[in-house]
Write a protein that holds these residues in place. Structure first.
Motif, PDB file in Angstrom:
ATOM      1  N   LEU A  52       6.827  -1.490   8.290  1.00  0.00           N
ATOM      2  CA  LEU A  52       6.702  -2.041   9.631  1.00  0.00           C
ATOM      3  C   LEU A  52       8.079  -2.433  10.158  1.00  0.00           C
ATOM      4  O   LEU A  52       8.316  -2.473  11.353  1.00  0.00           O
ATOM      5  CB  LEU A  52       5.789  -3.272   9.628  1.00  0.00           C
ATOM      6  N   SER A  54      -0.815   1.299   3.397  1.00  0.00           N
ATOM      7  CA  SER A  54      -0.548  -0.132   3.255  1.00  0.00           C
ATOM      8  C   SER A  54       0.951  -0.366   3.377  1.00  0.00           C
ATOM      9  O   SER A  54       1.711   0.168   2.583  1.00  0.00           O
ATOM     10  CB  SER A  54      -0.994  -0.629   1.879  1.00  0.00           C
ATOM     11  N   PRO A  55       1.390  -1.152   4.368  1.00  0.00           N
ATOM     12  CA  PRO A  55       2.827  -1.414   4.473  1.00  0.00           C
ATOM     13  C   PRO A  55       3.297  -2.375   3.383  1.00  0.00           C
ATOM     14  O   PRO A  55       2.600  -3.321   3.037  1.00  0.00           O
ATOM     15  CB  PRO A  55       2.988  -2.034   5.861  1.00  0.00           C
ATOM     16  N   GLU A 103       4.255  -5.971   5.144  1.00  0.00           N
ATOM     17  CA  GLU A 103       3.270  -6.520   6.075  1.00  0.00           C
ATOM     18  C   GLU A 103       3.421  -8.036   6.234  1.00  0.00           C
ATOM     19  O   GLU A 103       3.287  -8.573   7.324  1.00  0.00           O
ATOM     20  CB  GLU A 103       1.865  -6.195   5.577  1.00  0.00           C
ATOM     21  N   TYR A 110       4.129  -0.093  -1.918  1.00  0.00           N
ATOM     22  CA  TYR A 110       3.328  -0.780  -0.919  1.00  0.00           C
ATOM     23  C   TYR A 110       2.671  -1.979  -1.584  1.00  0.00           C
ATOM     24  O   TYR A 110       2.479  -2.021  -2.791  1.00  0.00           O
ATOM     25  CB  TYR A 110       2.259   0.138  -0.316  1.00  0.00           C
TER      26      TYR A 110
END
Length: 143
Positions: free
Chosen positions: A41, A59-60, A63, A121
């Motif tokens: 992100l 899935s970042p 996050e 991730y």
């Protein structure tokens, strides 16, 4: 975000002590963490092109907060040296490496063997069972 399959046999940590410290050191010297834009992100200091390209199905890793490359590489190395790896596949390379940061967040790094570069991730809420499993293994190996 779609749920990953978490019942895959190769998505388990090898038994503690089944890989020698010397072999884990050799893995840490041979394998490397790079990261990819689809799990970011925030571009941070990765030098990714495009800088970020998050996909809804991925899935970042960043996050919750930005995760700089050196911190991600350090987590990757800690996971390797702790033996938090999946069983070996092609060319003696594990497909997965897991690590837990100082805040108790679980990260999974993955490659397509025999490639030796990994991207990672954070395991999110859709992976509660896998997170519990990795936290349990981590607590046994990294008290």
């Amino acid at each position: 975000m779609t749920k990953r399959q978490n019942k895959l046999r190769n998505r388990r940590v090898v038994p503690a002590g089944s890989v020698t410290d010397a072999d884990l050191q050799a893995l840490a010297a041979r394998l490397r963490y790079e990261g990819i834009a689809t799990h970011k992100l925030h571009p941070g200091d990765y030098g990714l092109i495009p800088p970020v390209n998050p996909r809804p199905t991925k899935s970042p890793c960043d996050e919750l907060r930005p995760l700089l490359r050196a911190a991600a590489a350090r987590l990757f190395r800690q996971g390797l040296l702790a033996g938090m790896i999946s069983p070996f596949v092609a060319d003696g390379t594990p497909k997965y490496v897991w690590a837990v940061d100082e805040d108790g967040e679980v990260y999974e790094a993955k490659t397509k063997p025999p490639d030796t570069t990994y991207h990672g991730y954070r395991l999110g809420d859709d992976e509660r069972e896998m997170r519990r499993y990795i936290l349990g293994e981590w607590s046994k190996r990294c008290p």
